[in-house]
Design an enzyme around this catalytic site. Structure first.
Site, PDB file in Angstrom:
ATOM      1  N   ASN A 166       0.833  -1.207   0.000  1.00  0.00           N
ATOM      2  CA  ASN A 166       0.000   0.000   0.000  1.00  0.00           C
ATOM      3  C   ASN A 166       0.864   1.251   0.000  1.00  0.00           C
ATOM      4  OD1 ASN A 166      -2.589   1.619   0.640  1.00  0.00           O
ATOM      5  ND2 ASN A 166      -1.191   2.190   2.302  1.00  0.00           N
ATOM      6  N   GLU A 167       0.761   2.047  -1.056  1.00  0.00           N
ATOM      7  CA  GLU A 167       1.264   3.423  -1.173  1.00  0.00           C
ATOM      8  C   GLU A 167       2.774   3.591  -1.078  1.00  0.00           C
ATOM      9  OE1 GLU A 167      -2.625   6.086  -0.009  1.00  0.00           O
ATOM     10  OE2 GLU A 167      -0.950   6.053   1.416  1.00  0.00           O
ATOM     11  N   GLN A 168       3.538   2.528  -1.231  1.00  0.00           N
ATOM     12  CA  GLN A 168       4.983   2.694  -1.127  1.00  0.00           C
ATOM     13  C   GLN A 168       5.605   3.227  -2.420  1.00  0.00           C
ATOM     14  OE1 GLN A 168       5.291  -1.183   1.565  1.00  0.00           O
ATOM     15  NE2 GLN A 168       7.255  -0.494   0.862  1.00  0.00           N
ATOM     16  N   SER A 180      -0.330  -0.529  -4.651  1.00  0.00           N
ATOM     17  CA  SER A 180      -1.535   0.286  -4.781  1.00  0.00           C
ATOM     18  C   SER A 180      -1.232   1.663  -4.191  1.00  0.00           C
ATOM     19  CB  SER A 180      -2.713  -0.350  -4.042  1.00  0.00           C
ATOM     20  OG  SER A 180      -3.894   0.382  -4.246  1.00  0.00           O
TER      21      SER A 180
END
Length: 831
Positions: free
Chosen positions: A431-433, A479
Site C-alpha cells: 500500500n502506497e509505497q 496500490s
C-alpha cells in the site's frame, strides 16, 4: 492428524511479576489483562495511553496437557503454531523448540522426541514489540507511518497495531491463532493446489497433491468433489503414477489428479449471479487406513485483471467468466485492536452489509494482517471479490537476507492458505509505497540502496513467489501503481489510483469529476460515528468535538477541522452536538456519491471505485461507512444507492443538469427516466420523462436539461430542486434530487414528516410522508440498533416512502409499541 488442540485455558503473567492470571488461547495479553481486571478498557475516554505502557513489558503463557501412549507412538508429532504475535520463544517440557518473529507466518516444528506419556508442559515467552522496534529504529532508522510507534518496518507485525490515522497505538501481543499438536504416520500431505480449465459444458480440475513419505508402502490418494446440489464425483491415483524426489525428511511426491465436472455451476460476484461452491476432499490412505486429509471449498470461475492499450492509456479491470465488471466496494482494515474480540459473527455482519449495499469487491489493506479463513469463506458465500494486499504499508523496508527469507516464507504460507478461494481476485505487493518514493521525498530522506530494495521486493521477489505458488491469480506491484519502477505510480491513465485532494487538500466534492482513473482504489471523507457510539467512550462532559477525549478518538491530526470545514461548506452551523455528528455523516455520504456516480457515468474508462474505508478498528471519527459496533453510517446507505446495479445519476452545472443511467448487470434495463422540477414545498414547476433501454454493462446520458427559464433569479435558485428517477414496471429503481445552490443556502421549510409503523411476522414497516421537501431523512430508534431497507433518503411532499426493518436485522427483539415510542426522524431542515 489432530492430536491435541492446545487452545482454551492457559495461565499468563508479566515476566517480571510473580502472580499468574487466567489466560486464553487463541487470545492476547490485553484481552487477558482486561478479563482479569488488571487493565482499563483502552477504548474508553483516553485510557489508550495508559494501556500502551503495558506493551513495554515481556509476558509469558503456559499450560499442561495430557498424552496417552497412542499419541506418542506416531512416527512424527509436530507442534503447529498458526499465529504467534510476534516475538515468541516456545518451550516444550523445558526445551526450546521455536523462536518466532513474524505474526503473519505459520510455524511448525517436530517435537516427538520431547513428548512424554502423561503430563506435558508448553511455555511461551512473548517479548515486547515496542522495546524491539524502538531499539531497532535507533540502530537503523526507517521511515514508517507518522501516526505509529517509530520503527514498525523492522517487525513483521500488523503495522496498524502500532497506531494509524484512524487507530490507537495499542500493539497487543499474544498467541492469536490456533496452536495444535498433530501426529503423522508413514506419510503426509504437504500441499494441495487446485486449478481449473473451463471448456464449453464442463470444467476440468487439476488437483495437484504433494506428499512427503518416509516409509515404504502402497499408498493412494482419493479425491471427492461434492457439488452444490449434492452430486458427487470421486477419483484417485495410486503410487504407480507418482513423480518422486528425495527430500531431507523423506520422499517428496507430486501427483496430478484430473476431475471433470460436467454442467458446471459457475461462481459469480454479487449482483452478477449466484455463488455455488464445491467441496473438494483429498484423502491420503494406505491399505484402507487414512493417513492425512485436506478439505477445500472452491468456486468454478475464471477471474483475472485485464490490461490493454486503449484510447486513454491502458485498461485495468476485473474480468469474471469472460465478463469485465465495474468494481464497487471499499477498503477493509482490521476489525479490532484487541484480536480476541473479533469473531466470525462480527465479520459476517460486515460482509453481509457489503453484499446488501451492492458491493462486489473489497480491498484488504496492507497495513493490517491477513484475515481469518472465515473472512474469505464469507466473501466466497456473498460474492465479494477480494483485492488482497500483502502486509506492507507506508514504510521503507530493508531487504536483508534474514528479512528476505522471513517474508518469503510469510508469502508462501498465506498464498497457499488463500489461493483456492473463489473470491480471491488479485495479490497486491503493498500500500502506497511506490507512490511515496515518487511523491513523498523518500529518496531524499533515505538511500539508493533502500530504493533498490523496494524494486527487489515488489517487482522481483514477490512476483516470482506468486508465479510459483499461485500463478493463476493476478499479481499487482503496489496500490497505487501504473507501470512500475516509480513511473508516475498515481497516473490516472494507467493501473489504479489513490486520490486525497478531496479531504486532505480541502477541494470540493466536484473535484472528483475532474478525474478519470482507470480504477480508483482509495479516496474518502471522514465523519463522526453516531451519538450511540460516541456515548460508549465518553462521559457527558466529553461530548464536544474539541474535548480532549473526542480529539483522542480522532487520529487524523487535522481531522475535526476538516470535518467542520466541509460541514461549513455544505450546511448551516449545527445547533447541537447530535446535529453536528449527523451533518458530518451527510457530507461524507454526499462526497462519496459525487465521486462514484461520476466514475460510473464513465464506465469503460473507469472500472472501479473502492472508497476508504469500510470499517473501524475501534470507536472513532474516521473514513468508515460502518462504525466499530457495526452501525451503518449515512455513507453505507448511500453506497447501497450509488452501487445499485442500475443507477440513475445527475451531473449539474449552474442551471443545466445531465441525467444518466448506468447499468452494471447482465440484463437490459428497460424503463423510463422521469424528472420533476419542484419548489421547496414540492409543488411541480416542470416535468418530463423518457423511455429508454440501457444495454447490459453500459452507461448512457438520457437527458440534457436546462432550467434557466424557470430558475432565473437568485431567490428561485434557493427554493427549487430537481427530482429524478429511473422507473421500471411502475417501481422506482434508482433516483435522487439536485439542488442548484449549496444546501446551506436552500430555503428548506418545515417538512412535517409523518411516520406510521406496522408489524408483520418477520418485519416492521415504516410508511413516511411529508408536507414539503425533506433532504437526507434519517430514521433511528433510541436504545436499539437496526438496519433499515433505506435511510438518509430524500422525500417530496405528496409521495410515500416505505421502509422495512427485518426483525433479524435488529440488535434485540422489540415490540411495535417500543418502536412507535422510540423512533426518531430528522432531516437537513433540523440541522
Amino acid at each position: 492428524m489432530l492430536l491435541v488442540d492446545l487452545g482454551g485455558a492457559w495461565r499468563m503473567k508479566r515476566l517480571d511479576q510473580a502472580e499468574w492470571l487466567p489466560g486464553t488461547v487463541p487470545g492476547s495479553v490485553y484481552y487477558d489483562l482486561l478479563n482479569a481486571g488488571q487493565m482499563p478498557d483502552p477504548y474508553f475516554r483516553d485510557q489508550e495511553y495508559e494501556v500502551l505502557e503495558l506493551s513495554n513489558y515481556d509476558y509469558e503463557y503456559e499450560r499442561t496437557f495430557q498424552l496417552d501412549e497412542s499419541a506418542v507412538a506416531h512416527d512424527r508429532v509436530v507442534l503447529l503454531c498458526e499465529g504467534l504475535d510476534t516475538l515468541a520463544e516456545v518451550y516444550l517440557n523445558g526445551t526450546p523448540v521455536l523462536n518466532a518473529d513474524n505474526m503473519h507466518r505459520t510455524y511448525e516444528v517436530d517435537v516427538k522426541p520431547l513428548l512424554v506419556i502423561g503430563e506435558n508442559r508448553i511455555h511461551v515467552i512473548l517479548r515486547s514489540p515496542v522495546e524491539y522496534v524502538l531499539r531497532k529504529q535507533a540502530e537503523r532508522p526507517l521511515i514508517g507511518c507518522a501516526d505509529a510507534v517509530p520503527g514498525i518496518s523492522h517487525l513483521r507485525k500488523a503495522h496498524s497495531m502500532f497506531g494509524w490515522d484512524w487507530g490507537p497505538q495499542l500493539p497487543d501481543l499474544g498467541i492469536w491463532r490456533d496452536m495444535t499438536l498433530r501426529g503423522y504416520d508413514r506419510s503426509r500431505i504437504e500441499d494441495v493446489y487446485v486449478t481449473q480449465a473451463h471448456e464449453p459444458g464442463k470444467v476440468s480440475l487439476d488437483v495437484r497433491v504433494r506428499t512427503n513419505g518416509w516409509a515404504e508402502g502402497s499408498r493412494g490418494i482419493a479425491v471427492r468433489v461434492t457439488g452444490p446440489s449434492g452430486n458427487v464425483i470421486e477419483t484417485g491415483v495410486s503410487e504407480r503414477t507418482e513423480q518422486s524426489t528425495a527430500g531431507p525428511d523423506g520422499v517428496l511426491q507430486e501427483r496430478h489428479i484430473p476431475v471433470e465436472i460436467p454442467n458446471p455451476e459457475l461462481w459469480w460476484p454479487n449482483g452478477l449471479g449466484e455463488q455455488p461452491l464445491y467441496e473438494v476432499e483429498i484423502v491420503l490412505n494406505e491399505l484402507g487406513q487414512e493417513l492425512d486429509r485436506r478439505e477445500l471449498r472452491i468456486g468454478l470461475r475464471t477471474l483475472t485483471v485485464l490490461q490493454g492499450e486503449d484510447e486513454w492509456g491502458e485498461s485495468f479491470h476485473f474480468v469474471v467468466n469472460g465478463i469485465p465488471f465495474f468494481s464497487m466496494g471499499a477498503d477493509y482494515i482490521p476489525e479490532d485492536n484487541i484480536f480476541p474480540r473479533r469473531s466470525k459473527a462480527r465479520t459476517e455482519h460486515l460482509i453481509r452489509s457489503c453484499a446488501e449495499a451492492n458491493f462486489n469487491t473489497i480491498r484488504v489493506w496492507g497495513g493490517g494482517h491477513y484475515p481469518e479463513d472465515y473472512f474469505y469463506d464469507l466473501c466466497d458465500e456473498y460474492g465479494i471479490v477480494v483485492w488482497q494486499d500483502h502486509m506492507y504499508a507506508c514504510g521503507v523496508y530493508e531487504l536483508t537476507e534474514e528479512f528476505k527469507e522471513n517474508i518469503t516464507q510469510e508469502t508462501i504460507d498465506n498464498m497457499k492458505r488463500l489461493r483456492h478461494h473463489a473470491s480471491l481476485g488479485l495479490w497486491c505487493g503493498n500500500n502506497e509505497q511506490e507512490m511515496a518514493w515518487d511523491e513523498w521525498n523518500w529518496a531524499e530522506q533515505t538511500s539508493l540502496q533502500l530504493q533498490a530494495d523496494y524494486i527487489k521486493m515488489y517487482e522481483v521477489l514477490l512476483p516470482e513467489i506468486a508465479k510459483e505458488i499461485d500463478p493463476n491469480t493476478f499479481y499487482w506491484r503496489a496500490s497505487p501503481s501504473s507501470k512500475g519502477s516509480f513511473d508516475k505510480p498515481n497516473d490516472e491513465n494507467y493501473g489504479d489510483m489513490h486520490y486525497w485532494d478531496v479531504w486532505h487538500g480541502k477541494k470540493p466534492f466536484t473535484a472528483y469529476r475532474t478525474l478519470y482513473p482507470r480504477y480508483m482504489s482509495e479516496f474518502g471523507l471522514q465523519s463522526f460515528p453516531s451519538l450511540k457510539t460516541v456515548e460508549t467512550f465518553t462521559l457527558p462532559e466529553d461530548r464536544n468535538i474539541f474535548s480532549y477525549v473526542m480529539e483522542s478518538h480522532q487520529k487524523n491530526g487535522t481531522g475535526n477541522e476538516k470535518i467542520l470545514y466541509y460541514i461549513g461548506e455544505t450546511y448551516r452551523y449545527p445547533k447541537d452536538f447530535s446535529s453536528l455528528l449527523y451533518a458530518s455523516q451527510l457530507i461524507q455520504a454526499e462526497g462519496m456519491r459525487c465521486g462514484v456516480e461520476h466514475w460510473r457515468r464513465h464506465r469503460g474508462r473507469c472500472m472501479g471505485a473502492l472508497y476508504w474505508q469500510l470499517n473501524d478498528i475501534w470507536p472513532v471519527a474516521s473514513w468508515s461507512s460502518i462504525d466499530y459496533y457495526g452501525r451503518w453510517k449515512a455513507l453505507q446507505y448511500e453506497a447501497k444507492r450509488f452501487f445499485a446495479p442500475v443507477l440513475a445519476s445527475a451531473c449539474e452545472e449552474g442551471t443545466r443538469v445531465a441525467l444518466h443511467v448506468s447499468n452494471e448487470s447482465k440484463r437490459t434495463a428497460k424503463g423510463k427516466l422521469v424528472w420533476t422540477l419542484r419548489n421547496a414545498r414540492s409543488e411541480v414547476l416542470r416535468q418530463g420523462e423518457r423511455a429508454a433501454e440501457i444495454a447490459p454493462f453500459a452507461t448512457a446520458e438520457l437527458e440534457q436539461l436546462d432550467f434557466a427559464g424557470e430558475v432565473d433569479t437568485k431567490a428561485k435558485l434557493r427554493e427549487t430542486y430537481l427530482e429524478y428517477a429511473w422507473v421500471e414496471d411502475g417501481e422506482i429503481v434508482s433516483g435522487g434530487t439536485v439542488l442548484f445552490v449549496k444546501p446551506k443556502h436552500f430555503g428548506f421549510v418545515h417538512p412535517g414528516i409523518q411516520a406510521v409503523i406496522t408489524e408483520a411476522v418477520d418485519r416492521f414497516t415504516i410508511t413516511l410522508s411529508s408536507e414539503a421537501y425533506a433532504r437526507f431523512v434519517e430514521l433511528d430508534v433510541a436504545e436499539l440498533d437496526a438496519i433499515f431497507s433505506d435511510n438518509y433518503f430524500d422525500l417530496s411532499a405528496g409521495a410515500q416512502k416505505t421502509v422495512t426493518v427485518l426483525k433479524s436485522a435488529m440488535s434485540r427483539p422489540a415490540e411495535l409499541a417500543e418502536l412507535q415510542e422510540r423512533l426518531t426522524v430528522r432531516s437537513v431542515y433540523d440541522i
